[in-house]
Structure formats: C-alpha cells, structure tokens
Design a protein around this motif. Structure first.
Motif, PDB file in Angstrom:
ATOM      1  N   VAL A  22      11.627 189.437  51.121  1.00  0.00           N
ATOM      2  CA  VAL A  22      11.223 189.534  49.726  1.00  0.00           C
ATOM      3  C   VAL A  22      10.538 190.878  49.571  1.00  0.00           C
ATOM      4  O   VAL A  22       9.673 191.233  50.371  1.00  0.00           O
ATOM      5  CB  VAL A  22      10.266 188.382  49.329  1.00  0.00           C
ATOM      6  N   ASP A  23      10.942 191.609  48.560  1.00  0.00           N
ATOM      7  CA  ASP A  23      10.439 192.972  48.386  1.00  0.00           C
ATOM      8  C   ASP A  23       9.118 192.962  47.621  1.00  0.00           C
ATOM      9  O   ASP A  23       9.084 193.176  46.413  1.00  0.00           O
ATOM     10  CB  ASP A  23      11.487 193.808  47.658  1.00  0.00           C
ATOM     11  N   ILE A  24       8.033 192.669  48.347  1.00  0.00           N
ATOM     12  CA  ILE A  24       6.695 192.654  47.754  1.00  0.00           C
ATOM     13  C   ILE A  24       5.803 193.543  48.605  1.00  0.00           C
ATOM     14  O   ILE A  24       5.745 193.387  49.822  1.00  0.00           O
ATOM     15  CB  ILE A  24       6.113 191.223  47.719  1.00  0.00           C
ATOM     16  N   ASP A  25       5.108 194.454  47.956  1.00  0.00           N
ATOM     17  CA  ASP A  25       4.174 195.334  48.663  1.00  0.00           C
ATOM     18  C   ASP A  25       2.836 194.605  48.780  1.00  0.00           C
ATOM     19  O   ASP A  25       2.062 194.541  47.818  1.00  0.00           O
ATOM     20  CB  ASP A  25       4.028 196.647  47.906  1.00  0.00           C
ATOM     21  N   ILE A  26       2.570 194.058  49.958  1.00  0.00           N
ATOM     22  CA  ILE A  26       1.363 193.259  50.183  1.00  0.00           C
ATOM     23  C   ILE A  26       0.099 194.065  49.914  1.00  0.00           C
ATOM     24  O   ILE A  26      -0.850 193.554  49.308  1.00  0.00           O
ATOM     25  CB  ILE A  26       1.349 192.700  51.623  1.00  0.00           C
ATOM     26  N   SER A  27       0.068 195.319  50.330  1.00  0.00           N
ATOM     27  CA  SER A  27      -1.133 196.132  50.112  1.00  0.00           C
ATOM     28  C   SER A  27      -1.383 196.349  48.623  1.00  0.00           C
ATOM     29  O   SER A  27      -2.526 196.376  48.179  1.00  0.00           O
ATOM     30  CB  SER A  27      -1.038 197.475  50.846  1.00  0.00           C
ATOM     31  N   GLU A  28      -0.316 196.476  47.847  1.00  0.00           N
ATOM     32  CA  GLU A  28      -0.479 196.621  46.398  1.00  0.00           C
ATOM     33  C   GLU A  28      -1.047 195.349  45.787  1.00  0.00           C
ATOM     34  O   GLU A  28      -1.935 195.398  44.934  1.00  0.00           O
ATOM     35  CB  GLU A  28       0.859 196.957  45.733  1.00  0.00           C
ATOM     36  N   VAL A  29      -0.550 194.209  46.235  1.00  0.00           N
ATOM     37  CA  VAL A  29      -1.038 192.927  45.714  1.00  0.00           C
ATOM     38  C   VAL A  29      -2.512 192.754  46.041  1.00  0.00           C
ATOM     39  O   VAL A  29      -3.310 192.380  45.173  1.00  0.00           O
ATOM     40  CB  VAL A  29      -0.208 191.753  46.283  1.00  0.00           C
ATOM     41  N   LEU A  30      -2.890 193.056  47.268  1.00  0.00           N
ATOM     42  CA  LEU A  30      -4.277 192.872  47.690  1.00  0.00           C
ATOM     43  C   LEU A  30      -5.232 193.852  47.012  1.00  0.00           C
ATOM     44  O   LEU A  30      -6.405 193.542  46.838  1.00  0.00           O
ATOM     45  CB  LEU A  30      -4.394 192.994  49.205  1.00  0.00           C
ATOM     46  N   SER A  31      -4.742 195.000  46.618  1.00  0.00           N
ATOM     47  CA  SER A  31      -5.617 195.995  45.987  1.00  0.00           C
ATOM     48  C   SER A  31      -5.646 195.875  44.466  1.00  0.00           C
ATOM     49  O   SER A  31      -6.410 196.566  43.807  1.00  0.00           O
ATOM     50  CB  SER A  31      -5.189 197.407  46.383  1.00  0.00           C
ATOM     51  N   ASN A  32      -4.843 194.972  43.916  1.00  0.00           N
ATOM     52  CA  ASN A  32      -4.761 194.820  42.465  1.00  0.00           C
ATOM     53  C   ASN A  32      -5.182 193.395  42.095  1.00  0.00           C
ATOM     54  O   ASN A  32      -4.396 192.450  42.197  1.00  0.00           O
ATOM     55  CB  ASN A  32      -3.331 195.112  42.002  1.00  0.00           C
ATOM     56  N   GLU A  33      -6.413 193.257  41.666  1.00  0.00           N
ATOM     57  CA  GLU A  33      -6.981 191.938  41.346  1.00  0.00           C
ATOM     58  C   GLU A  33      -6.138 191.175  40.318  1.00  0.00           C
ATOM     59  O   GLU A  33      -5.895 189.981  40.461  1.00  0.00           O
ATOM     60  CB  GLU A  33      -8.405 192.123  40.828  1.00  0.00           C
ATOM     61  N   ARG A  34      -5.682 191.865  39.299  1.00  0.00           N
ATOM     62  CA  ARG A  34      -4.887 191.231  38.244  1.00  0.00           C
ATOM     63  C   ARG A  34      -3.567 190.689  38.801  1.00  0.00           C
ATOM     64  O   ARG A  34      -3.171 189.557  38.508  1.00  0.00           O
ATOM     65  CB  ARG A  34      -4.622 192.239  37.118  1.00  0.00           C
ATOM     66  N   LEU A  35      -2.909 191.477  39.629  1.00  0.00           N
ATOM     67  CA  LEU A  35      -1.644 191.066  40.227  1.00  0.00           C
ATOM     68  C   LEU A  35      -1.851 189.899  41.191  1.00  0.00           C
ATOM     69  O   LEU A  35      -1.089 188.925  41.172  1.00  0.00           O
ATOM     70  CB  LEU A  35      -1.019 192.260  40.952  1.00  0.00           C
ATOM     71  N   LEU A  36      -2.881 189.976  42.011  1.00  0.00           N
ATOM     72  CA  LEU A  36      -3.185 188.901  42.945  1.00  0.00           C
ATOM     73  C   LEU A  36      -3.451 187.594  42.207  1.00  0.00           C
ATOM     74  O   LEU A  36      -2.946 186.532  42.578  1.00  0.00           O
ATOM     75  CB  LEU A  36      -4.386 189.269  43.818  1.00  0.00           C
ATOM     76  N   LEU A  37      -4.209 187.656  41.146  1.00  0.00           N
ATOM     77  CA  LEU A  37      -4.511 186.467  40.359  1.00  0.00           C
ATOM     78  C   LEU A  37      -3.246 185.902  39.714  1.00  0.00           C
ATOM     79  O   LEU A  37      -3.023 184.683  39.726  1.00  0.00           O
ATOM     80  CB  LEU A  37      -5.569 186.789  39.299  1.00  0.00           C
ATOM     81  N   ALA A  38      -2.407 186.775  39.166  1.00  0.00           N
ATOM     82  CA  ALA A  38      -1.162 186.314  38.541  1.00  0.00           C
ATOM     83  C   ALA A  38      -0.252 185.635  39.566  1.00  0.00           C
ATOM     84  O   ALA A  38       0.307 184.567  39.293  1.00  0.00           O
ATOM     85  CB  ALA A  38      -0.445 187.493  37.885  1.00  0.00           C
ATOM     86  N   TYR A  39      -0.100 186.246  40.725  1.00  0.00           N
ATOM     87  CA  TYR A  39       0.747 185.658  41.762  1.00  0.00           C
ATOM     88  C   TYR A  39       0.179 184.337  42.245  1.00  0.00           C
ATOM     89  O   TYR A  39       0.913 183.373  42.462  1.00  0.00           O
ATOM     90  CB  TYR A  39       0.910 186.614  42.939  1.00  0.00           C
ATOM     91  N   SER A  40      -1.137 184.283  42.434  1.00  0.00           N
ATOM     92  CA  SER A  40      -1.730 183.040  42.922  1.00  0.00           C
ATOM     93  C   SER A  40      -1.588 181.927  41.890  1.00  0.00           C
ATOM     94  O   SER A  40      -1.346 180.777  42.252  1.00  0.00           O
ATOM     95  CB  SER A  40      -3.191 183.246  43.319  1.00  0.00           C
ATOM     96  N   LYS A  41      -1.695 182.249  40.608  1.00  0.00           N
ATOM     97  CA  LYS A  41      -1.499 181.231  39.560  1.00  0.00           C
ATOM     98  C   LYS A  41      -0.067 180.716  39.575  1.00  0.00           C
ATOM     99  O   LYS A  41       0.172 179.526  39.400  1.00  0.00           O
ATOM    100  CB  LYS A  41      -1.858 181.796  38.187  1.00  0.00           C
ATOM    101  N   CYS A  42       0.875 181.605  39.781  1.00  0.00           N
ATOM    102  CA  CYS A  42       2.276 181.188  39.894  1.00  0.00           C
ATOM    103  C   CYS A  42       2.434 180.190  41.037  1.00  0.00           C
ATOM    104  O   CYS A  42       3.066 179.151  40.872  1.00  0.00           O
ATOM    105  CB  CYS A  42       3.165 182.409  40.132  1.00  0.00           C
TER     106      CYS A  42
END
Length: 116
Positions: A22-42
C-alpha cells in the motif's frame, strides 16, 4: 523453458501468499496530526476512508488473527514502527484502535510478542 515456467508459477503463488503493498508514507502520516487523526477515524468506522486506508482496514482482522503471517518483512517493520509511534505519542488513538479491534484482549499477548 519448463524451469522458467515453473519458476514463474512459483513466484505467482508466493506473491499471492503475501499482502500487496500500500503506497502510504508512514513518516508523513506520523508527522501530520490531521492526517493521522483522519486515518485513525477511518480505521474505527468513525470517518471516511481513502481507498488505500480501506485496503489496510479490510486486512486488519486477518493480520491480528494470523499474527501478520502474510506480511512482507518491510510491512512488518513499518507496522511495528507505526504502532510504537502511535502508542507512545498518541495513546488516545491507540486506545481507540485496541478497543475497536481487540475489545476482549485476545490478541494482546501475541501482538506484544510480534512488536518485540
């Protein structure tokens, strides 16, 4: 020629035993609070999902049941890194994930061994 065909069939069968990347940049997710929250809600059915996160979400029950048996070494490494970061820096998200995917705690022992 037969050897090449057998090798190709073996590689195809082996590839089917592992999860697709899956093409997801883990470091980007971890450094972006908004993205991390959106993914976790999903992941816990409290928000919309991107197609990539939906693919991950669909595999989580199987990953927990099989202790990531179909994960590639890279997927295991990224998964461990992600979990450790989320548990340490976002304990509320981690608690929500555990409550959703393992409410009875039946995967905790094996999952902890996997992380170590």
């Amino acid at each position: 020629m037969k050897l090449i065909v057998l090798f190709c069939l073996f590689m195809f069968a082996y590839a089917q035993d592992k999860y697709d990347g899956v093409d997801i940049d883990i470091s980007e997710v971890l450094s972006n609070e908004r993205l991390l929250l959106a993914y976790s809600k999903c992941l816990i059915n409290k928000g919309p999902c991107t197609p990539e996160i939906k693919r991950v979400k669909d595999k989580i029950p199987e990953i927990l049941e099989t202790n990531c048996a179909k994960c590639t070494d890279r997927q295991k490494y990224l998964g461990k890194s992600l979990v450790k970061q989320v548990r340490e820096k976002h304990p509320n998200i981690w608690t929500d994930m555990v409550s959703y995917y393992d409410p009875q705690g039946k995967y905790q022992k094996e999952f902890q061994e996997f992380l170590n």
